[in-house]
Structures are given as structure tokens and as C-alpha cells.
Design a protein around this motif. Structure first.
Motif, mmCIF file in Angstrom:
data_model
loop_
_atom_site.group_PDB
_atom_site.id
_atom_site.type_symbol
_atom_site.label_atom_id
_atom_site.label_comp_id
_atom_site.label_asym_id
_atom_site.label_seq_id
_atom_site.Cartn_x
_atom_site.Cartn_y
_atom_site.Cartn_z
ATOM 1 N N TYR A 298 0.805 -1.231 0.000
ATOM 2 C CA TYR A 298 0.000 0.000 0.000
ATOM 3 C C TYR A 298 0.839 1.284 0.000
ATOM 4 O O TYR A 298 0.294 2.376 -0.014
ATOM 5 C CB TYR A 298 -0.924 0.024 1.223
ATOM 6 C CG TYR A 298 -1.896 -1.123 1.260
ATOM 7 C CD1 TYR A 298 -2.944 -1.194 0.345
ATOM 8 C CD2 TYR A 298 -1.773 -2.140 2.207
ATOM 9 C CE1 TYR A 298 -3.850 -2.243 0.365
ATOM 10 C CE2 TYR A 298 -2.675 -3.197 2.248
ATOM 11 C CZ TYR A 298 -3.716 -3.245 1.322
ATOM 12 O OH TYR A 298 -4.599 -4.292 1.348
ATOM 13 N N GLN A 299 2.170 1.138 0.041
ATOM 14 C CA GLN A 299 3.091 2.279 0.114
ATOM 15 C C GLN A 299 2.826 3.132 1.341
ATOM 16 O O GLN A 299 2.980 4.356 1.318
ATOM 17 C CB GLN A 299 2.993 3.128 -1.156
ATOM 18 C CG GLN A 299 3.357 2.363 -2.407
ATOM 19 C CD GLN A 299 3.468 3.265 -3.612
ATOM 20 O OE1 GLN A 299 3.916 4.398 -3.510
ATOM 21 N NE2 GLN A 299 3.067 2.774 -4.755
ATOM 22 N N LYS A 320 -12.228 -2.172 10.238
ATOM 23 C CA LYS A 320 -12.215 -1.523 8.920
ATOM 24 C C LYS A 320 -10.784 -1.302 8.393
ATOM 25 O O LYS A 320 -10.581 -0.619 7.381
ATOM 26 C CB LYS A 320 -12.899 -0.140 8.996
ATOM 27 C CG LYS A 320 -14.348 -0.182 9.478
ATOM 28 C CD LYS A 320 -15.264 -0.605 8.372
ATOM 29 C CE LYS A 320 -16.734 -0.480 8.761
ATOM 30 N NZ LYS A 320 -17.614 -1.052 7.739
ATOM 31 N N PHE A 321 -9.799 -1.870 9.087
ATOM 32 C CA PHE A 321 -8.389 -1.614 8.769
ATOM 33 C C PHE A 321 -8.052 -1.907 7.296
ATOM 34 O O PHE A 321 -7.455 -1.065 6.609
ATOM 35 C CB PHE A 321 -7.489 -2.441 9.702
ATOM 36 C CG PHE A 321 -6.016 -2.215 9.490
ATOM 37 C CD1 PHE A 321 -5.461 -0.951 9.584
ATOM 38 C CD2 PHE A 321 -5.164 -3.279 9.192
ATOM 39 C CE1 PHE A 321 -4.102 -0.734 9.386
ATOM 40 C CE2 PHE A 321 -3.804 -3.074 9.007
ATOM 41 C CZ PHE A 321 -3.276 -1.801 9.103
ATOM 42 N N GLU A 322 -8.423 -3.077 6.803
ATOM 43 C CA GLU A 322 -8.096 -3.438 5.415
ATOM 44 C C GLU A 322 -8.771 -2.485 4.426
ATOM 45 O O GLU A 322 -8.188 -2.111 3.415
ATOM 46 C CB GLU A 322 -8.521 -4.885 5.117
ATOM 47 C CG GLU A 322 -7.591 -5.944 5.702
ATOM 48 C CD GLU A 322 -6.208 -5.980 5.062
ATOM 49 O OE1 GLU A 322 -6.097 -5.678 3.859
ATOM 50 O OE2 GLU A 322 -5.230 -6.293 5.769
ATOM 51 N N GLU A 323 -10.003 -2.079 4.751
ATOM 52 C CA GLU A 323 -10.718 -1.130 3.876
ATOM 53 C C GLU A 323 -9.995 0.215 3.813
ATOM 54 O O GLU A 323 -9.899 0.829 2.756
ATOM 55 C CB GLU A 323 -12.159 -0.914 4.373
ATOM 56 C CG GLU A 323 -13.102 -2.063 4.103
ATOM 57 C CD GLU A 323 -14.495 -1.763 4.673
ATOM 58 O OE1 GLU A 323 -15.101 -0.766 4.235
ATOM 59 O OE2 GLU A 323 -14.948 -2.531 5.555
ATOM 60 N N GLN A 351 -7.710 11.332 5.945
ATOM 61 C CA GLN A 351 -8.844 11.423 5.014
ATOM 62 C C GLN A 351 -9.370 10.029 4.653
ATOM 63 O O GLN A 351 -10.582 9.815 4.579
ATOM 64 C CB GLN A 351 -8.429 12.179 3.746
ATOM 65 C CG GLN A 351 -9.581 12.493 2.817
ATOM 66 C CD GLN A 351 -10.617 13.413 3.460
ATOM 67 O OE1 GLN A 351 -10.324 14.554 3.783
ATOM 68 N NE2 GLN A 351 -11.828 12.921 3.673
ATOM 69 N N ALA A 352 -8.448 9.081 4.471
ATOM 70 C CA ALA A 352 -8.868 7.703 4.144
ATOM 71 C C ALA A 352 -9.687 7.111 5.293
ATOM 72 O O ALA A 352 -10.719 6.467 5.057
ATOM 73 C CB ALA A 352 -7.641 6.839 3.858
ATOM 74 N N VAL A 353 -9.241 7.355 6.536
ATOM 75 C CA VAL A 353 -9.974 6.859 7.717
ATOM 76 C C VAL A 353 -11.374 7.457 7.737
ATOM 77 O O VAL A 353 -12.370 6.750 7.922
ATOM 78 C CB VAL A 353 -9.211 7.194 9.024
ATOM 79 C CG1 VAL A 353 -10.090 6.953 10.252
ATOM 80 C CG2 VAL A 353 -7.941 6.365 9.124
ATOM 81 N N MET A 354 -11.484 8.765 7.527
ATOM 82 C CA MET A 354 -12.790 9.441 7.563
ATOM 83 C C MET A 354 -13.714 8.942 6.453
ATOM 84 O O MET A 354 -14.916 8.768 6.661
ATOM 85 C CB MET A 354 -12.607 10.956 7.469
ATOM 86 C CG MET A 354 -12.024 11.529 8.747
ATOM 87 S SD MET A 354 -11.965 13.316 8.709
ATOM 88 C CE MET A 354 -11.555 13.660 10.428
ATOM 89 N N ASN A 355 -13.141 8.721 5.274
ATOM 90 C CA ASN A 355 -13.959 8.228 4.157
ATOM 91 C C ASN A 355 -14.600 6.878 4.475
ATOM 92 O O ASN A 355 -15.739 6.616 4.094
ATOM 93 C CB ASN A 355 -13.100 8.081 2.893
ATOM 94 C CG ASN A 355 -12.772 9.418 2.254
ATOM 95 O OD1 ASN A 355 -13.164 10.469 2.751
ATOM 96 N ND2 ASN A 355 -12.031 9.393 1.161
ATOM 97 N N ILE A 356 -13.856 6.045 5.185
ATOM 98 C CA ILE A 356 -14.356 4.690 5.485
ATOM 99 C C ILE A 356 -15.301 4.696 6.690
ATOM 100 O O ILE A 356 -16.386 4.108 6.640
ATOM 101 C CB ILE A 356 -13.185 3.702 5.712
ATOM 102 C CG1 ILE A 356 -12.363 3.538 4.431
ATOM 103 C CG2 ILE A 356 -13.679 2.349 6.223
ATOM 104 C CD1 ILE A 356 -13.100 3.020 3.209
#
Length: 466
Positions: A298-299, A320-323, A351-356
Motif C-alpha cells: 500500500y506504500q 475496517k483496517f483493510e478497507e 482522510q482515508a480513515v474518515m472516508n471509510i
């Protein structure tokens, strides 16, 4: 002259990467007599998070730390890490502050300043580079290495050419997440050596378990200097181990000329510090020495990974970690493929955490995401997703110029703010970098001095008598 130079990071990045920058000056000074004789190209000892950690956690003056290193290491070049227009923090500063910080760093003993920008926006490094040259320092300009459709080998070769034109004395490949694999490293270094005349340095970590192999292939391709870390804090999330690289290259055409016996003696002096760091919980051996292949998938650098886990645990959404990991590359693409290094790694990750966790992409958008899309951090490497930018910013204008052009001079304002505490010119820069933390440090320093000598306070002008 050795064919390959070594920059050891034991005094800075090694303990920043493995032990939250918690090693004290008194734990490092005993090693200096051995380090100074070993034959290093340079020792990285300052900048990065050391400045903040000194003031916030160790009750040390970072400027005093630097002066003491200079005194203890008279024969070795001292090196620091500077975030360009961000200096050592997470926001842009005015040009007068950047220039003065560079001047004072060199005045107090720094020889080489490694200057980088999270977005590889050269405009954010111009002032720091000019000041480094003006005040007699060596300007090492770093390219933040990452992989994306725009971050090709050709991209980095062209960037290195521009860096050389800017006046760099050295070009550094800064691989903060250990994404640069051995054979791509060989190819990139080979092309760089054909394209620029200045020396090439490679900085990597061993997070993915490939660091030493990457350095070795870079050496075979002609790299001039490699970053390594002495064994007590080498490997894992830090740089590959110094002694192992020195021994590997000894007797070959790439011999570093470094004395292994002196390295062994230096390493011995760090053992008590490492034991303390383990005991106090700053260095979890299992975590810092574990190979993390998710970095390659995932870099996502190690520090960013632990931040994501922390945010999800706090929200009760660790399932939700993998998502979230899968969302990181999507956000990064929307945001124009910024390299995932401070501060952009935190911005993209949050931002990725909030999106999920909200269940809707960009329903919640932190100010930092808005600032990144608005151009406040500089020019993004690729065009952003226009629909997402419109959704987040509406009709707000986007900055296209150099962000610092909009910041008025700051130094005099900083000086006025802390006039009652100033005991050295450098104090104003400590305050500029970390205002609340530095002020607390100054108050503690002043209280201690008053306790020791009540006559040291000048009642007329409210300042300390030094």
C-alpha cells in the motif's frame, strides 16, 4: 579517498525511527570520540524531530545539543534534516525565518543541510538552499522517493537535473518508506550518475526487509554516499546496519575505509541508552525490528500505519483496517499523488480513515485536506481529481504561486513575543518552530536559574541577567 562514503544516523534518524527520538545528549556524547575517528562522510545528528523532542520531552536546549556535538566531533562533518519552507514543523514559514534558521544552524556547527519538501516542489526549497550556500554550508537537496504513475525513473532523473541547476552540492534519494527495491535502485542510481555531476546519496530504511540489498545495488551502480545506522539502533524501521555494510564492502573496490574496531567501541557506549529506551517503553523491539510487507502493498510507511491503527481503535472501527488501507491509494490519486511523507502522509491517511468510517467518501474533510487541495503546501505532482476538488473547495481559489510568497516577515514579531525570555539569539527560532513548547521550556529554564541565583532577574526591564 574511500570509494563509498557513509553517513551514520545513530545520533538522529535511527533513534527517531526506533525510539521516538528519546535518546538524551548525555547518552550520545560518550560515543563521539570513537565516531569522530572512524572515518565517516558525515554524522546526521540534528533536525527532523530531534528539535521538538529536546524541548518537549527531554528538557534540553537543541542549540546547546548542537554546540556540544560540534565540540565533541571536531573532525567530522555534521548533518541535519530540514523540511524546506516548513523548517522543522508542519507549516510554511516566512522567508526571513527560514533564512535565519539556516544561518544559525551553520553558525552553531552544521556543515551539511539535507533539504526536502514533501511534494518535491522545488519552490519550497529555494530560500533554504540559497541561505545554505550564502552562509557556507553544503546544500544537499533530497528527492522524496515514491511510486505512482507520475513518479517514474524519468521523473526523478529530470528532478535531479533541476536540483543540480538550483545549486545543490549533493543530490539525495530520500526513500522514507523503504519502497525503492534493489534493482530499481541500481537502475535509478546508474541513470542519475549519467545525468548529473554532483555526488548522489541514498537514504533508505529497512522496513520492508530490503534496505541492505538496496544499498548494495546502489553501491554497485556508483552511488557516492549511503545512510546507515550503528547496530544498537540499526535495521528495522531505521537504516540498514553500519557495521554490516562496512564489513560487506571491506576489501572490495567499494571499501569505505571505516575502522570496524572503532565502530564496535562506539556501539558499546550506546547499550545502556538502548536498555533504558526498552525499559521505558520507547523501543518495542518486536515493532521496530519487524518486517512489514504492507509497506510494499500500500506504500504506507510504518509511522503512518501505526497512526491509522490508532485512529481506527479510537473510533472503535479496527475491523475496517483493510478497507482503510485500500482507500489510501484512492485518496492519494484524488489528491494528485503526493509522496507519503510528513505532513502529506498524515493528511492522506486521516482522510482515508474518515472516508471509510463515515461510510461516504469526503463527507467529512479536515482543514489539512482542504489546504493541500488549495495549494497551501505547494504544487502537487499530478493533476487532482477536479470533481473531488470542487466538492471539497467549492469556488474557493487555488494557490498557483509559491505559498511562502503570501507570508509576511515574521522574525520581529517572534522576538517581541518572547522578549522577557530571550537568553540567546537562537531562542527566537525555538519559539518560531514550536511556540507553546518552547515558551514552557523557557519558563522552566528561567525558574531554575532564579532558584539557583535570585539576583539573576533584572526588575527594571523584566529580563534575565546573563
Amino acid at each position: 579517498m574511500p570509494k563509498v562514503g557513509i553517513t551514520d544516523t545513530i545520533l538522529r534518524d535511527a533513534h527517531q525511527s526506533q525510539a521516538a527520538t528519546r535518546m538524551r545528549l548525555d547518552e550520545m556524547l560518550p560515543a563521539c570520540e570513537y565516531l569522530d575517528k572512524a572515518g565517516y562522510f558525515s554524522l546526521e545528528c540534528w533536525g527532523g524531530a530531534t528539535f521538538d523532542a529536546c524541548l518537549r520531552f527531554l528538557n534540553e536546549d537543541p542549540w546547546d545539543r548542537l554546540r556540544q556535538f560540534r565540540k565533541a566531533l571536531p573532525n567530522t562533518k555534521l548533518q541535519m534534516l530540514l523540511r524546506g519552507q516548513n523548517i522543522l514543523g508542519y507549516k510554511h514559514y516566512a522567508d526571513d525565518t527560514v533564512e535565519y534558521f539556516v544561518k544559525k544552524s551553520i553558525d552553531n556547527g552544521i556543515d551539511i543541510i539535507r533539504i526536502f519538501d514533501a511534494l518535491n516542489d522545488l519552490r519550497n526549497m529555494e530560500v533554504a538552499v540559497k541561505a545554505t550556500k550564502q552562509y557556507g554550508g553544503i546544500a544537499e537537496i533530497a528527492m522524496s522517493y515514491t511510486m505512482s504513475p507520475v513518479h517514474t525513473e524519468e521523473y526523478f532523473v529530470n528532478l535531479a537535473k533541476q536540483i543540480e541547476e538550483m545549486g545543490a552540492d549533493i543530490v539525495c534519494i530520500k526513500d522514507m518508506a523503504n519502497l525503492l527495491l534493489p534493482y530499481p535502485a541500481y537502475s535509478l542510481v546508474k541513470k542519475l550518475k549519467e545525468s548529473v555531476k554532483v555526488p548522489i546519496v541514498l537514504h533508505t530504511h529497512n522496513t520492508t526487509g530490503t534496505g541492505a540489498m538496496t544499498l548494495l545495488k546502489a553501491v554497485e551502480a556508483g552511488v557516492d554516499v549511503i545512510d546507515t545506522a550503528l547496530s544498537p539502533l540499526g535495521g528495522g524501521t531505521a537504516q540498514p546496519v553500519t557495521e554490516a555494510m562496512v564489513a560487506t564492502l571491506a576489501g572490495t573496490e567499494y571499501d569505505t575505509g571505516i575502522d570496524l574496531e572503532l565502530l564496535t567501541q562506539a556501539a558499546e557506549t550506546f547499550k545502556p541508552a538502548v536498555e533504558r529506551l526498552k525499559k521505558e517503553g520507547w523501543r518495542d523491539t518486536e515493532m521496530v525490528m519487524a518486517v512489514d510487507v504492507n509497506t510494499l502493498r500500500y506504500q504506507v510507511p510504518g509511522g503512518m500505519l501505526s497512526n491509522l491503527i490508532g485512529q481506527l481503535k479510537q473510533a472503535g472501527k479496527i475491523d475496517k483496517f483493510e478497507e482503510v488501507l485500500a482507500e489510501v491509494p484512492r485518496v492519494r490519486e484524488d489528491f494528485g499523488y503526493p509522496p507519503l511523507v510528513t505532513p502529506t502522509s498524515q493528511i492522506v491517511g486521516t482522510q482515508a480513515v474518515m472516508n471509510i468510517i463515515t461510510g461516504e467518501r469526503y463527507k467529512m474533510v479536515p482543514n489539512e485536506s482542504k489546504a493541500l487541495l488549495r495549494g497551501e503546501y505547494g504544487r502537487l505532482p499530478a493533476p487532482v481529481n477536479k470533481a473531488i476538488q470542487k466538492q471539497i473547495l467549492g469556488d474557493e481559489p487555488v494557490i498557483t504561486g509559491r505559498p511562502a510568497d503570501d507570508i509576511a516577515p515574521q522574525l520581529e514579531g517572534f522576538r517581541k513575543d518572547i522578549a522577557e525570555f530571550v537568553q540567546q539569539d537562537e531562542d527566537v527560532l525555538s519559539y518560531a518552530s514550536f511556540p507553546q513548547v518552547a515558551k514552557k521550556f523557557f519558563e522552566t529554564r528561567q525558574a531554575k536559574q532564579l532558584q539557583a541565583d535570585p539576583t539573576s532577574y533584572n526588575k527594571e526591564n523584566g529580563t534575565m541577567v546573563i
